[in-house]
Design an enzyme around this catalytic site. Sequence first.
Site, PDB file in Angstrom:
ATOM      1  N   GLU A  61       1.359   1.633  10.245  1.00  8.16           N
ATOM      2  CA  GLU A  61      -0.078   1.352  10.277  1.00  8.16           C
ATOM      3  C   GLU A  61      -0.823   2.459  11.013  1.00  8.16           C
ATOM      4  O   GLU A  61      -1.643   2.221  11.894  1.00  8.16           O
ATOM      5  CB  GLU A  61      -0.323  -0.012  10.923  1.00  8.16           C
ATOM      6  CG  GLU A  61       0.564  -1.069  10.279  1.00  8.16           C
ATOM      7  CD  GLU A  61      -0.158  -2.369  10.021  1.00  8.16           C
ATOM      8  OE1 GLU A  61      -1.331  -2.480  10.364  1.00  8.16           O
ATOM      9  OE2 GLU A  61       0.476  -3.259   9.426  1.00  8.16           O
ATOM     10  N   LEU A 115      -5.953  -3.105   7.264  1.00 10.06           N
ATOM     11  CA  LEU A 115      -5.158  -2.368   8.252  1.00 10.06           C
ATOM     12  C   LEU A 115      -5.827  -2.393   9.614  1.00 10.06           C
ATOM     13  O   LEU A 115      -5.159  -2.517  10.644  1.00 10.06           O
ATOM     14  CB  LEU A 115      -4.956  -0.918   7.802  1.00 10.06           C
ATOM     15  CG  LEU A 115      -3.965  -0.728   6.662  1.00 10.06           C
ATOM     16  CD1 LEU A 115      -3.956   0.714   6.194  1.00 10.06           C
ATOM     17  CD2 LEU A 115      -2.558  -1.144   7.102  1.00 10.06           C
ATOM     18  N   ASN A 116      -7.135  -2.304   9.636  1.00  9.00           N
ATOM     19  CA  ASN A 116      -7.805  -2.329  10.928  1.00  9.00           C
ATOM     20  C   ASN A 116      -7.630  -3.657  11.627  1.00  9.00           C
ATOM     21  O   ASN A 116      -7.486  -3.714  12.850  1.00  9.00           O
ATOM     22  CB  ASN A 116      -9.287  -1.987  10.770  1.00  9.00           C
ATOM     23  CG  ASN A 116      -9.488  -0.488  10.761  1.00  9.00           C
ATOM     24  OD1 ASN A 116      -8.927   0.213  11.594  1.00  9.00           O
ATOM     25  ND2 ASN A 116     -10.254   0.006   9.809  1.00  9.00           N
ATOM     26  N   LEU A 175      18.032  -0.276  33.611  1.00  4.34           N
ATOM     27  CA  LEU A 175      19.228  -1.068  33.299  1.00  4.34           C
ATOM     28  C   LEU A 175      20.517  -0.265  33.422  1.00  4.34           C
ATOM     29  O   LEU A 175      21.604  -0.842  33.378  1.00  4.34           O
ATOM     30  CB  LEU A 175      19.138  -1.611  31.871  1.00  4.34           C
ATOM     31  CG  LEU A 175      17.944  -2.501  31.540  1.00  4.34           C
ATOM     32  CD1 LEU A 175      18.003  -2.920  30.082  1.00  4.34           C
ATOM     33  CD2 LEU A 175      17.923  -3.741  32.428  1.00  4.34           C
ATOM     34  N   LEU A 226       0.835  -1.204   0.000  1.00  3.46           N
ATOM     35  CA  LEU A 226       0.000   0.000   0.000  1.00  3.46           C
ATOM     36  C   LEU A 226       0.875   1.261   0.000  1.00  3.46           C
ATOM     37  O   LEU A 226       0.751   2.116  -0.872  1.00  3.46           O
ATOM     38  CB  LEU A 226      -0.931   0.001   1.220  1.00  3.46           C
ATOM     39  CG  LEU A 226      -1.809   1.256   1.390  1.00  3.46           C
ATOM     40  CD1 LEU A 226      -2.809   1.383   0.257  1.00  3.46           C
ATOM     41  CD2 LEU A 226      -2.552   1.221   2.740  1.00  3.46           C
ATOM     42  N   GLY A 282       2.799   8.142   2.564  1.00  2.69           N
ATOM     43  CA  GLY A 282       2.755   7.285   3.735  1.00  2.69           C
ATOM     44  C   GLY A 282       1.422   7.405   4.455  1.00  2.69           C
ATOM     45  O   GLY A 282       0.553   6.554   4.311  1.00  2.69           O
ATOM     46  N   SER A 283       1.255   8.502   5.127  1.00  2.96           N
ATOM     47  CA  SER A 283       0.023   8.687   5.901  1.00  2.96           C
ATOM     48  C   SER A 283      -1.187   8.949   5.004  1.00  2.96           C
ATOM     49  O   SER A 283      -2.318   8.882   5.463  1.00  2.96           O
ATOM     50  CB  SER A 283       0.187   9.868   6.872  1.00  2.96           C
ATOM     51  OG  SER A 283       1.202   9.595   7.817  1.00  2.96           O
ATOM     52  N   PRO A 326       6.695   5.517  -1.751  1.00  4.70           N
ATOM     53  CA  PRO A 326       7.755   6.399  -1.250  1.00  4.70           C
ATOM     54  C   PRO A 326       7.261   7.810  -0.916  1.00  4.70           C
ATOM     55  O   PRO A 326       7.687   8.396   0.070  1.00  4.70           O
ATOM     56  CB  PRO A 326       8.764   6.422  -2.406  1.00  4.70           C
ATOM     57  CG  PRO A 326       8.572   5.113  -3.102  1.00  4.70           C
ATOM     58  CD  PRO A 326       7.104   4.807  -2.981  1.00  4.70           C
ATOM     59  N   ARG A 372      -4.086  -3.505  12.877  1.00  4.94           N
ATOM     60  CA  ARG A 372      -3.922  -2.539  13.966  1.00  4.94           C
ATOM     61  C   ARG A 372      -4.428  -3.073  15.298  1.00  4.94           C
ATOM     62  O   ARG A 372      -3.854  -2.810  16.346  1.00  4.94           O
ATOM     63  CB  ARG A 372      -4.677  -1.250  13.611  1.00  4.94           C
ATOM     64  CG  ARG A 372      -3.992  -0.430  12.561  1.00  4.94           C
ATOM     65  CD  ARG A 372      -4.922   0.628  11.971  1.00  4.94           C
ATOM     66  NE  ARG A 372      -4.209   1.440  10.982  1.00  4.94           N
ATOM     67  CZ  ARG A 372      -4.784   2.333  10.188  1.00  4.94           C
ATOM     68  NH1 ARG A 372      -6.083   2.536  10.257  1.00  4.94           N
ATOM     69  NH2 ARG A 372      -4.068   3.019   9.320  1.00  4.94           N
TER      70      ARG A 372
END
Lengths: 430, 430, 430, 430
Positions: free
Chosen positions: C407, C283-284, C382, C169, C175-176, C172, C287
């Site tokens: 995602e 995606l859901n 740590l 999906l 994205g969002s 480059p 997610r």
Amino acid sequence: MNPSVLRTASRHLRAANRLNRTSAASRSAPIRGYKTAFNWEDPLVASELFTEEELAIQDTAKRYCQEQLQPRILEAYRNENYDRQILNEMGELGLLGANIKGYGCAGASTVASGLITKEVERVDSGYRSGMSVQSSLAMTAIHDFGTQELKDRLLPELARGKLAGCFGLTEPNHGSDPGSMETVAREHPTKKGYYLLSGTKTWITNSPLSDLFVVWAKLDGKIRGFAVERSQCPEGTLTTPAIKNKTALRASITGMIQMDDCPVPAENMFPDVTGLVGPFTCLNSARLGIAFGAMGALEDCLDRARTYALERKQFGSPLAKFQLIQKKLVDAATDAAYGTLAATQVARLKDAGKSCPEMISMVKRQNCDRALVNARILQEVLGGNAASDEYHIARHVANLFVVQTYEGQSDIHSLILGRAITGLQAFVPK
Amino acid sequence: MNPSVLRTASRHLRAANRLNRTSAASRSAPIRGYKTAFNWEDPLVASELFTEEELAIQDTAKRYCQEQLQPRILEAYRNENYDRQILNEMGELGLLGANIKGYGCAGASTVASGLITKEVERVDSGYRSGMSVQSSLAMTAIHDFGTQELKDRLLPELARGKLAGCFGLTEPNHGSDPGSMETVAREHPTKKGYYLLSGTKTWITNSPLSDLFVVWAKLDGKIRGFAVERSQCPEGTLTTPAIKNKTALRASITGMIQMDDCPVPAENMFPDVTGLVGPFTCLNSARLGIAFGAMGALEDCLDRARTYALERKQFGSPLAKFQLIQKKLVDAATDAAYGTLAATQVARLKDAGKSCPEMISMVKRQNCDRALVNARILQEVLGGNAASDEYHIARHVANLFVVQTYEGQSDIHSLILGRAITGLQAFVPK
Amino acid sequence: MNPSVLRTASRHLRAANRLNRTSAASRSAPIRGYKTAFNWEDPLVASELFTEEELAIQDTAKRYCQEQLQPRILEAYRNENYDRQILNEMGELGLLGANIKGYGCAGASTVASGLITKEVERVDSGYRSGMSVQSSLAMTAIHDFGTQELKDRLLPELARGKLAGCFGLTEPNHGSDPGSMETVAREHPTKKGYYLLSGTKTWITNSPLSDLFVVWAKLDGKIRGFAVERSQCPEGTLTTPAIKNKTALRASITGMIQMDDCPVPAENMFPDVTGLVGPFTCLNSARLGIAFGAMGALEDCLDRARTYALERKQFGSPLAKFQLIQKKLVDAATDAAYGTLAATQVARLKDAGKSCPEMISMVKRQNCDRALVNARILQEVLGGNAASDEYHIARHVANLFVVQTYEGQSDIHSLILGRAITGLQAFVPK
Amino acid sequence: MNPSVLRTASRHLRAANRLNRTSAASRSAPIRGYKTAFNWEDPLVASELFTEEELAIQDTAKRYCQEQLQPRILEAYRNENYDRQILNEMGELGLLGANIKGYGCAGASTVASGLITKEVERVDSGYRSGMSVQSSLAMTAIHDFGTQELKDRLLPELARGKLAGCFGLTEPNHGSDPGSMETVAREHPTKKGYYLLSGTKTWITNSPLSDLFVVWAKLDGKIRGFAVERSQCPEGTLTTPAIKNKTALRASITGMIQMDDCPVPAENMFPDVTGLVGPFTCLNSARLGIAFGAMGALEDCLDRARTYALERKQFGSPLAKFQLIQKKLVDAATDAAYGTLAATQVARLKDAGKSCPEMISMVKRQNCDRALVNARILQEVLGGNAASDEYHIARHVANLFVVQTYEGQSDIHSLILGRAITGLQAFVPK
């Protein structure tokens, strides 16, 4: 610097009991191999950046605030009762318009002026608001934009606290976006040389008791500034109802300015400034003061939380011995120290003619944000006693929320700075 | 469940205007391909976890709170003026001691009881405090630890609000560490079958108007509980001055309990419980209620901030269209949804006999912390108007700070949980 | 549920050494008066919400993950070397596409499926990513949108891990905002019944080793989905270079999908779905799995930090006895417990047909955010040893940053939820 | 100042292309009425606080770092491969031990020295670590505590990078609490004038390639310092295995120092210093450098995030136009500006003999904390591309976590400061 103020200050300077720098209690013993001991009240030694004169002025202010204002604050805050007399007292000490040269003002540096606001806000942000409005907003507006006649006539009276001033920019529907203001000025239809002002300003500190109102209004669509004098306004053209039941800054008085064809002489209009440059110049002066002031409030919270933590025992130990408590104190002390350095730097740049408004946005935003965050955390040290107003921190917390909000809400300053950093404005969503 | 309450509730249930679940306004249209639309008031559909009876009780409580309490809150808070009549009203509706079986109580589930506190605190944490003290502290103490005689005699009166109760554990020098209490009981030197109580309790909600005081005191070094009835105390042995000028919870009444050789009949001592188990049992009941209640206050802040953001325009758009504003709403909605689920889970576990105090510490701590953090952020949405008490969020913010602090300050619950997680106690520094 | 999986699970269930619920070590002794002891590994007893079958599946998954995956992770992460064999192993256990009914899949509940991802991500988010892409993205796409022929032919092979799948999906430059994708499909100019796909997808988990590519492309401007089978693509039309030198998720393999007039049979196009509904459905599903998975990673961090704090001594005490350390553990335990409850609630709603995508945005966003915040804080426990990869938390921290980002980056989910809460979109600045 | 360095610096100063102060790109146009424009790279004009010499040194360092170090960093970090040649290069430019007077060192101010570390850490904290260990730890120890012979013989070689030095304090079981060290020195039983050292130091930057080891060990229970020269150690008495698979600082080399009856001449013991004063003096020097350095790393993150946000478009706009993105940039710029001012203030105080260790704790703690917090938030701007190491911010994030942790973990500095503020120590739980 005005000699009378200097004289007072120097006298205090010589006095043995310098309040904030020589108290043995605030210094631990130096670590082996070091000459200098840590002073929790000034961990990064900001005092090294101040001149003797500035320190003397701070001392004068501090003494007044602790001796004269602190005892009044609880009742004032409880009853929303601002004592008008305070402006006179401040005026006598030279604290009003302190960085204006001439006109009976002290002509001190911007740093000195910032240290004054810090000391006042150490007591209460409301008291500081009352002073800031007089000094940074009303007096700066007159000084920077008024005619010589206005300056000569009004500034000395404002400096002595004889006249009270306020600053009318914000409107009921226009807070963060003053450019959309609805208040208008128009030429008087019959009386030559006069303008008529109509509109409503709100959340105006000092308005109910003010004699002088710096009001911004649109004249033919352009923002202009006016010095409105209450004594000259016919009845019914200027009303200034107080806003009561405030959730904070209750020791200041706040109200509206309602103008209904209020006549103002043309010579009371600021002749050369149009647009938002005028009000923003004043706001920037006030905002820099707030950057100092918020650190004063935070330091008071720190002082009180630390004292409480040392005195209050739980599980057999003073609270101050708990790691979770120490961290709260340390975070606050750090932010107070950093914020004072940053405000001082911008004040120095301003006096050198090297500052710009975005710098002031940065220190106003950050110092208010951090003061608020840390004051809230310090309030936790008090436990249940935080609910008593006699422990004071809850009052600072409530105040600092509003201080973070007014004169540029934190998010608005983020967007001002974001625009400066990226070159792109993000104020207006589609 | 008590029939009268059920009846009321069912009637409401059948009524068309279910307040909180059918409002079209709170749901967006479903996304294509989904039958369900998002409901911002209950984003994770906690209502699916509640029985019809529980929902009906919530509706009854909500209706009462919105119709009867909400209109009174501003004046009550401004003037620190708690209306004693409220306990009677709550009693009539069956909201007091709602999860006690018998004695005229509703016998509802712990979830139902939590939903009641949520609705009351949606109006004000002070009102909820007054109710919690009556229900979870005073009534639970009598019910769990009192003699049958005490239960039969006092619980029905407390349930109806005829008697007001309070709970005396905290002392001026012992907040987080009640085991160090200084209040003592001793056998009456002359009057057989009586104890004499001496000592001072402070920050006691309801004390100035209480008829019944559950008081914890050391008898021969062991903590014991007593039901002190004001009507039986000779003058001067029990005084309950109010604490005024509070910085929060001003709609509740708070005071001290000062006992000076106050005589209490031996049968008013709780016979079987010694040590901190007694008070902690009651506190755990109250704390679980607070975990629900804090979510109610947060939801009210969210509702108000959202409405304001939709109505208020700046820069030509509603505030709700600004990314920085949306994030504040989303964070709050998320924490409210998560907190309600968690409190419900613990309440279900409690009714199933599978809970333990640390679970309650977890939800009390987290829900109070998150309610406070988010309420403060939502307050920013109001901008300058936050300073007016008519916008209510500032009141919730002030209240929630105390709610986070009392019945186990957040850090104390951290240490309780830290001990449970690690097996090591970190309360006591060296 | 698929019998073979059930059988395996039940066997484990009966086995004495239930890994996660009976370990005495994780429970403290009950507090006096309570039957239940606090279990730091499941503080709010989420296990009460799971069926025996779900718990059995979780145990099966946990055993596999701890025994088979944990020993491989360090080398895999160091060398960016994903072992393709893992898909086969997961397939044999029935962990792939576990909530699909039929086609050789387990047909388990969404909760069970979530618990599987939680156990895999307890080891590593990269391993979980490889599984999620296969299950939630590739298999869900085929199952929900593919023709019956595609389902019958591909799903059983995918379920057994014989075929590896991925999901194309992201591009480059997009994205969002996948709606702006540039990859296009067009009818083959000469070969009837074929489409030609051209474009580049990037950050595609599994792509370099995949046999099946679910690819979204615009056909005549409308987004359509295609099942692209590598075996059918002429040389040069489909290339899948790996992306190396990743800063996180190094135990998963990631690459691009470069298509240059890649021919795909018309029957491999999803017949009925157009627009973003298709990819968003997948995606859901993924997610929601991530909302569970992130809690697994967080719980592993908590477990490791707690163990370290108990074993490591400084200043003569185990770190676990320090207040500042305990607070870190408590905060993490709380967020893990809350997040698990919330994810479970949404999974239950989903199986009941009562979920909507915004609910998934809420739990994906919050659980990832909180997992990341807390993992970072736990890493502090740590001290210097955090810099050694053998302490594992640094790896989780690096992974969780990407898990928070992919995602649906956290801010994007904020805006999705902001739109649902306010009815106004704030994605697009002016 | 050493003439050769000065000469180089001045030449750069005169060069037209001053890298960091004259770039038009970093300044927006001045706001009307102001001469000064906001410079996002130095928002509060810290450069005003630096002398021309200091600025020239910064430029020299910046040029070297950007031209010589930046191109090497990706491969170095990927492969954990520190180039020993870098010490020689730095030595030639006068960057090593820059604030030491004489011995071939530059004799620059502490501020200048801080600006050098800032420029190196702008590239990578690992490179800065390698330099700090050489300069602040090894060279400072020799300079402040070594015999004249040691100084004359070793400092010029260390200054030129001919010898590599390191600093052995931390042990496997003693990180935050070095006073409990187990490494011991004893008089050589047979060889007069020699001590034998035994014990293990770990997490020692530079150890595998060092020629000189400043080692702290207990002699008769008292901590003493030794200059151990590898060339003089018989085989098997000193081994320095590298620690690989680090999660951060991979461009520095780290290892252990294992000493097994390692003979050291008595004249290599520091004659006059005992206890923790010795190592802490060196650590304080390094920590102040870190306070500057961390701001360099943060500024690099800001620069990269800003550039990305301006270039990357989503939803039709550059990311930089989103409110949520702008806030991230603004927060980072603010903390970088504040942190630089604070570190500068402490450096000035140090050169004036007016500093104390707690001041250094304050700026080390705060600057590291804020650098880390902001770097993480800036990483979000990159979205999925953050997972590629070519975007660099993930590397800074991983590094800064360790930088926050070493040379005094943040919590330890909290307790150091807490003790200074309250007078009570909270290090040791009961």
